[in-house]
Design a protein around this motif. Structure first.
Motif, PDB file in Angstrom:
ATOM      1  N   TRP A 142     -40.140  25.492 -10.702  1.00 42.96           N
ATOM      2  CA  TRP A 142     -41.512  25.252 -11.143  1.00 42.96           C
ATOM      3  C   TRP A 142     -42.514  25.621 -10.047  1.00 42.96           C
ATOM      4  O   TRP A 142     -43.547  26.256 -10.312  1.00 42.96           O
ATOM      5  CB  TRP A 142     -41.682  23.788 -11.537  1.00 42.96           C
ATOM      6  N   TRP A 145     -42.773  29.394  -9.797  1.00 44.69           N
ATOM      7  CA  TRP A 145     -43.578  29.932 -10.881  1.00 44.69           C
ATOM      8  C   TRP A 145     -45.066  29.697 -10.624  1.00 44.69           C
ATOM      9  O   TRP A 145     -45.896  30.600 -10.799  1.00 44.69           O
ATOM     10  CB  TRP A 145     -43.163  29.279 -12.200  1.00 44.69           C
ATOM     11  N   SER A 146     -45.412  28.497 -10.169  1.00 41.93           N
ATOM     12  CA  SER A 146     -46.816  28.182  -9.862  1.00 41.93           C
ATOM     13  C   SER A 146     -47.331  29.048  -8.724  1.00 41.93           C
ATOM     14  O   SER A 146     -48.462  29.546  -8.775  1.00 41.93           O
ATOM     15  CB  SER A 146     -46.955  26.695  -9.491  1.00 41.93           C
ATOM     16  N   GLN A 147     -46.487  29.231  -7.700  1.00 42.49           N
ATOM     17  CA  GLN A 147     -46.871  30.035  -6.551  1.00 42.49           C
ATOM     18  C   GLN A 147     -47.061  31.498  -6.947  1.00 42.49           C
ATOM     19  O   GLN A 147     -47.997  32.161  -6.508  1.00 42.49           O
ATOM     20  CB  GLN A 147     -45.796  29.931  -5.461  1.00 42.49           C
ATOM     21  N   ALA A 148     -46.170  32.005  -7.795  1.00 42.13           N
ATOM     22  CA  ALA A 148     -46.259  33.403  -8.224  1.00 42.13           C
ATOM     23  C   ALA A 148     -47.515  33.640  -9.055  1.00 42.13           C
ATOM     24  O   ALA A 148     -48.142  34.700  -8.954  1.00 42.13           O
ATOM     25  CB  ALA A 148     -45.023  33.778  -9.035  1.00 42.13           C
ATOM     26  N   ARG A 149     -47.885  32.663  -9.871  1.00 50.08           N
ATOM     27  CA  ARG A 149     -49.079  32.811 -10.719  1.00 50.08           C
ATOM     28  C   ARG A 149     -50.359  32.745  -9.907  1.00 50.08           C
ATOM     29  O   ARG A 149     -51.295  33.510 -10.143  1.00 50.08           O
ATOM     30  CB  ARG A 149     -49.116  31.725 -11.782  1.00 50.08           C
ATOM     31  N   SER A 150     -50.394  31.835  -8.920  1.00 47.84           N
ATOM     32  CA  SER A 150     -51.623  31.654  -8.149  1.00 47.84           C
ATOM     33  C   SER A 150     -51.715  32.603  -6.973  1.00 47.84           C
ATOM     34  O   SER A 150     -52.807  32.953  -6.539  1.00 47.84           O
ATOM     35  CB  SER A 150     -51.716  30.205  -7.649  1.00 47.84           C
ATOM     36  N   GLY A 151     -50.545  33.048  -6.442  1.00 46.42           N
ATOM     37  CA  GLY A 151     -50.551  33.906  -5.253  1.00 46.42           C
ATOM     38  C   GLY A 151     -51.230  33.191  -4.107  1.00 46.42           C
ATOM     39  O   GLY A 151     -50.881  32.071  -3.763  1.00 46.42           O
ATOM     40  N   ASP A 153     -54.518  32.621  -4.258  1.00 47.85           N
ATOM     41  CA  ASP A 153     -55.750  32.091  -4.825  1.00 47.85           C
ATOM     42  C   ASP A 153     -55.627  30.575  -4.950  1.00 47.85           C
ATOM     43  O   ASP A 153     -55.401  30.030  -6.026  1.00 47.85           O
ATOM     44  CB  ASP A 153     -56.009  32.725  -6.198  1.00 47.85           C
ATOM     45  N   TYR A 253     -49.983  39.040  -0.240  1.00 44.95           N
ATOM     46  CA  TYR A 253     -48.719  38.892  -0.969  1.00 44.95           C
ATOM     47  C   TYR A 253     -47.838  37.775  -0.408  1.00 44.95           C
ATOM     48  O   TYR A 253     -46.685  37.648  -0.805  1.00 44.95           O
ATOM     49  CB  TYR A 253     -47.938  40.207  -0.938  1.00 44.95           C
ATOM     50  N   GLN A 256     -46.666  35.432  -3.206  1.00 41.66           N
ATOM     51  CA  GLN A 256     -45.577  35.979  -4.015  1.00 41.66           C
ATOM     52  C   GLN A 256     -44.255  35.975  -3.241  1.00 41.66           C
ATOM     53  O   GLN A 256     -43.192  35.730  -3.817  1.00 41.66           O
ATOM     54  CB  GLN A 256     -45.916  37.406  -4.456  1.00 41.66           C
ATOM     55  N   ALA A 259     -42.921  32.588  -3.380  1.00 42.33           N
ATOM     56  CA  ALA A 259     -42.386  32.314  -4.719  1.00 42.33           C
ATOM     57  C   ALA A 259     -40.956  32.828  -4.834  1.00 42.33           C
ATOM     58  O   ALA A 259     -40.078  32.150  -5.388  1.00 42.33           O
ATOM     59  CB  ALA A 259     -43.269  32.966  -5.782  1.00 42.33           C
TER      60      ALA A 259
END
Length: 341
Positions: A142, A145-151, A153, A253, A256, A259
């Motif tokens: 989880w 996934w959160s880290q990949a979505r927010s990068g 930001d 990056y 990502q 993530a």
């Protein structure tokens, strides 16, 4: 790794001594550290962490040494990512640069205590409930996934909400009074924003422990390695903040990359949970022998390579964007400057 009590005591005393030294030699007299000072002490603490790892390698063996370095690298990368949030909090409170060292050092001290508590709880839970590895694995998936979505930001909406709550609870003056925590306004004793920012940093550190502790438990269950890898990743974080503050926005990056690392450790945790499975509704409560145990040398290599790729790719792409007149994140500079105004 069987670590005698006196080694634990010496290690904890040494870490506390480094924090005290940091305070009296750098933080007690407010100043803005220059690049040379920050670079020297950043290299010093990184070198100290590596030297400690070599000691574990020599006295604890290759497995323990590999677990330490994999854990330290992961925690260091997570700590650098956390600097983004520290930067947002400092900006939200408009903390004068000469006082930011004190705030960061207090944050490191709070983080060490918080993570020590989480580690003690984690070790106790793991020893008694092996199924917790399934939960840790799910949590890391989880978080990945959160880290990949927010990068990178991170946003400041959550931090602004936290600041409003703190100001509502704690009677605070509108202005700083040096680096003091209290001041007197119209004869009334009030807390200064310095206390608020320390509380905000401390609470944020506690939240950070919720992803860093499961991550390192996915690499090792040795309490001594978990604690020291966390401690040495935090030591020197203050100096690193001032050294790379200008580079943080260029690490586009890093989120990502983290993530990928968190997801990898999540997979490793699930495989380990299957290998030691005792849940009656999974494989009849028997261990799942075919589940592989990912070796620590592979974990260490994977983590180091991922961090290297994410860092190099970030710097290369952000440099090209800046050359084209954009911000490192790819936005037109004019729109960003307009929003800032």
């Amino acid at each position: 790794m069987d670590v005698p009590l006196f080694v634990w005591l010496i290690t904890i005393a040494g870490i506390l001594a480094l924090l005290v030294f940091d305070f009296y030699s750098h933080v007690r007299t407010p100043h803005v550290p220059h690049i040379r000072e920050s670079a020297f002490w950043s290299v010093f603490y990184i070198g100290l962490a590596i030297l400690f790892g070599v000691g574990i390698l020599v006295f604890g063996g290759g497995q323990a040494g590999g677990e330490y370095f994999a854990g330290w690298l992961t925690e260091k990368a997570l700590s650098v990512d956390n600097l983004f949030v520290f930067l947002i909090i400092m900006s939200s409170f408009a903390v004068p640069k000469e006082f930011q060292q004190k705030v960061l050092l207090v944050g490191v001290a709070i983080a060490l205590v918080a993570r020590g508590v989480f580690i003690a709880l984690g070790v106790t839970i793991i020893e008694n409930f092996s199924w917790v590895f399934y939960l840790f694995g799910a949590l890391l998936f989880w978080l990945a996934w959160s880290q990949a979505r927010s990068g990178n930001d991170h946003g400041d909406e959550g931090d602004s909400r936290l600041i409003r709550i703190l100001k509502r609870i704690i009677p605070t003056s509108d202005h700083y009074d040096g680096d003091r925590l209290t001041t007197r306004v119209d004869g009334k004793r009030l807390f200064t924003p310095m206390l608020l920012v320390m509380v905000a940093i401390g609470l944020t550190d506690v939240l950070f422990a919720l992803d860093s502790i499961p991550a390192i438990f996915g690499l090792t269950q040795d309490a001594f390695i978990v604690f020291t890898a966390n401690a040495f990743s935090l030591l020197g974080l203050r100096q690193l903040y001032f050294l790379i503050a200008g580079l943080l926005e260029r690490l586009i990056y890093l989120g990502q990359g983290l993530a990928v690392i968190l997801a990898f450790i999540g997979v490793k945790l699930v495989f380990h949970a299957m290998h030691v499975n005792e849940l009656p509704f999974i494989n009849g409560g028997e261990h799942i022998e075919w589940a592989p145990e990912i070796p620590i040398w592979f974990s260490l290599s994977f983590i180091a390579l991922t961090i290297a790729v994410a860092t190099v790719a970030s710097l290369v792409v952000s440099k090209k964007r800046v050359e084209r007149g954009l911000t490192p994140s790819g936005q037109p500079k004019e729109s960003v400057e307009a929003d800032a105004k």
